[in-house]
Design a protein around this motif. Sequence first.
Motif, mmCIF file in Angstrom:
data_model
loop_
_atom_site.group_PDB
_atom_site.id
_atom_site.type_symbol
_atom_site.label_atom_id
_atom_site.label_comp_id
_atom_site.label_asym_id
_atom_site.label_seq_id
_atom_site.Cartn_x
_atom_site.Cartn_y
_atom_site.Cartn_z
ATOM 1 N N PRO A 388 -25.243 -2.878 -8.260
ATOM 2 C CA PRO A 388 -26.485 -2.150 -8.491
ATOM 3 C C PRO A 388 -27.114 -2.412 -9.850
ATOM 4 O O PRO A 388 -28.281 -2.091 -10.059
ATOM 5 C CB PRO A 388 -26.059 -0.686 -8.360
ATOM 6 C CG PRO A 388 -24.605 -0.682 -8.675
ATOM 7 C CD PRO A 388 -24.076 -1.976 -8.152
ATOM 8 N N ASP A 392 -31.413 -4.584 -12.286
ATOM 9 C CA ASP A 392 -32.027 -3.313 -12.677
ATOM 10 C C ASP A 392 -32.679 -3.470 -14.049
ATOM 11 O O ASP A 392 -32.070 -3.218 -15.083
ATOM 12 C CB ASP A 392 -30.967 -2.210 -12.702
ATOM 13 C CG ASP A 392 -31.553 -0.825 -12.931
ATOM 14 O OD1 ASP A 392 -32.713 -0.733 -13.367
ATOM 15 O OD2 ASP A 392 -30.845 0.165 -12.685
ATOM 16 N N ARG A 429 -26.882 -6.035 -3.201
ATOM 17 C CA ARG A 429 -26.802 -4.861 -4.078
ATOM 18 C C ARG A 429 -25.442 -4.182 -3.964
ATOM 19 O O ARG A 429 -24.844 -3.772 -4.965
ATOM 20 C CB ARG A 429 -27.922 -3.870 -3.750
ATOM 21 C CG ARG A 429 -27.910 -2.614 -4.597
ATOM 22 C CD ARG A 429 -29.087 -1.699 -4.281
ATOM 23 N NE ARG A 429 -28.996 -0.443 -5.021
ATOM 24 C CZ ARG A 429 -29.416 -0.279 -6.260
ATOM 25 N NH1 ARG A 429 -29.968 -1.300 -6.905
ATOM 26 N NH2 ARG A 429 -29.300 0.892 -6.877
ATOM 27 N N ASN A 432 -25.068 2.051 -4.462
ATOM 28 C CA ASN A 432 -25.907 2.744 -5.430
ATOM 29 C C ASN A 432 -25.037 3.432 -6.469
ATOM 30 O O ASN A 432 -23.823 3.584 -6.292
ATOM 31 C CB ASN A 432 -26.794 3.784 -4.729
ATOM 32 C CG ASN A 432 -27.755 3.153 -3.750
ATOM 33 O OD1 ASN A 432 -28.290 2.070 -3.995
ATOM 34 N ND2 ASN A 432 -27.971 3.820 -2.621
ATOM 35 N N GLN A 485 -19.576 2.604 -6.696
ATOM 36 C CA GLN A 485 -19.175 1.392 -7.420
ATOM 37 C C GLN A 485 -17.672 1.112 -7.338
ATOM 38 O O GLN A 485 -17.256 -0.050 -7.219
ATOM 39 C CB GLN A 485 -19.627 1.489 -8.880
ATOM 40 C CG GLN A 485 -21.139 1.521 -9.025
ATOM 41 C CD GLN A 485 -21.575 1.618 -10.472
ATOM 42 O OE1 GLN A 485 -22.002 0.647 -11.090
ATOM 43 N NE2 GLN A 485 -21.473 2.806 -11.033
#
Length: 724
Positions: A388, A392, A429, A432, A485
């Motif tokens: 994630p 970013d 990805r 989240n 994660q």
Amino acid sequence: MTLQEKVNQLLVPTLPTPDELLEQYGDTGVGAYYLNSVSSCWTGTAPNGTGAEQRNQLQSAMMAQSRLAIPIEFIQESLHGGACGGTIFPMPINLACTWNTTLVQEVHRTIAVETRITGATRSFSPNINLYTDPRFGRYQEGWGEDPFLTASMATASINGLQGTLNENGYYDFNSSIIATTKHFAAYGVTRAGQDGSAADISERTLREVYFQPFQAAVKAGTASIMPSHNEITHLGLPSHASTWLLETVLRGEWGWDGMLTSDWNDISGLQGYRLAKTEEDAATLALSAGVDMDLSAYSYPYLVDAVKDNKVSVDQIDRAVRRVLKVKFSSGVFDAPFAYTERLDELDSSTNRELAKEAAIQSIVLLKNTGNILPLSSTIKSVAVIGPLANDSYSQPGGYTNYGAHVVTPLEAIQSYGGAKGMSVTYQRGCNVMDKDLSMVQSAVDAACNSDVALVFVGDTQDTCEESWGGRYGDRPSIDLAGGQLYLLDALLTCKKPVVCTLIHGRPATFGTAASNNLLSALPALLASWRPGEEGGNAITSIIFGDRVPGGKLVSSWPFSAGQIYGPSQPYYQKFREYDGRMYTFEPSTPLFPFGFGLSYTQFALSNLIISPATLSPTGTVSITCTIKNTGTRTGTEVVQLYIGDDIASVVRWEMQLFGFSKVSLSPGRSTQVSFTVAATQLAFYTTAMDQLIVEPGQFNVWVTTDSSLPQSSTLSSSFTVTS
């Protein structure tokens, strides 16, 4: 000046539009206008631009409308970049990990230039609090846990921002801004990691630990200081109401004659402490304690009434106004009140971006490299970029960022690098950070299993690590990687492909338990890149693929878990001596990674420790030298660290303290001598009565090493003696 005009010079309003500022203060003027990163980039102050033209228009209108035509002082945060559209440098936690004060000063000089170009003449930086609790959301804004290192970085950053005063008492109007050093004092001491909570510390700890960086800032000439949000329980008062802190110590004992600016709404906040019933009472308390300016301007407008009610005197008002005007004169607010719009092309120049990249490279800390998996082999044909934080661009720069510049993410940089090398790059990805939605995990696992290596980017988003106020997130009860994660990492390891994990984060992270109890031990490579700024993607890529050799060193001990975080009484590695060792059940009591730790792609050896003289007087100095040699095959950098401990003392002392460091770059086979000079007065501590500093005679142990963990085979040790 009328009383109203004087009081207005003590105000720092944060109204959302220039029109409102003119409507309220146009006739009588105002001291300053705060341009935080949001208001100066995203609102009417500066839509889609630098804000320089708008500030010039506001300045012209205020000077034309007000009776005395005193210019406004524009203030920008400038924590790691000073202008909308300007360069976004790595955050202070990164810059500290470089252990390179020359680089830190150069970065802050560039921040000052860009800030000044766009019209601001003062910064609300540097933040030189000691941060010992990584649950605290502002951890990334500081320089770590050590007072000596933070003091060194404070000096470098202040020198970079302000430059030097000329013989007429002015800074360079073209390239200097005022430093507002914050937050005085003990702001980083928290209860359970929560922002603004009371600091439960003794006067000894306050003076011997938490004052040290601020004393260095005063010595460096900081023109402005900001008190802290918090109460200090030893005083029974928050900083903004403490005459002892702001007048007796800061102005009296230390002889500082600068300007004190409140933190956001903290004068009005004295009502929340039940120290004041009204805004007028709060203003009276703060002014009497020595606070000169009111950031938010909620309380100090009532000083007009306070004078009429005989709660404060006109002399007190005049004292504060003189300090404010002195800073405005010295920084060029009167002589050069406008932004340099003709120089806007200097913002985020290629030279400045290169400096940002270099700072990011030097800040990256290699924590694990099992089997020397890094740097990646040139035979790699395919990589999976996962995580994630891989793309970013909002979280990568960190908090208090001046947005507008292009942020190169790891995904963008690896795609560019891979394209030039004929390497296949895929991206997933994976998960989240703010939730545990695991629907993306399998796609990430498939990508990793079908590639030669998985480059995984996890850590903190802006929402999980930033200043916590007004309903925003930031502080955390745990420092485990959040959201999905841990599950993502655990799943990726099932591929039996190399996994290189890079943290993009604002605090040390722990790896908890997903499906495996050995997640961290199973990861072959781990990098800490912190908040690496706009060039972070390129910096990380250069380390992973071996164009550069990592040389960053930790500036805080990395806890094994949140339960291991020490209390506020001292930085973690400065362990107090105890009569018996204490151990946890199920976990070690030593850190996961020690203060000062960081691996390299090459090796170094220390030798030939010389201490001269072996005996010195309480007013003498001692020279400590050693030789360092690059015994590896790559040119690289190492940080030689000097620790000293008082062997026997009349009060309980720390086992060891950092007293010096030197960053050295050497090519293979080359060696050089490193020297430190320590004055005996630096060994002083307060008596049990806390009434004087003394240098006690006796033996002082010396360790010269490359991190704070003792014992280790590379450490050189000896001692010297201070006579009576």
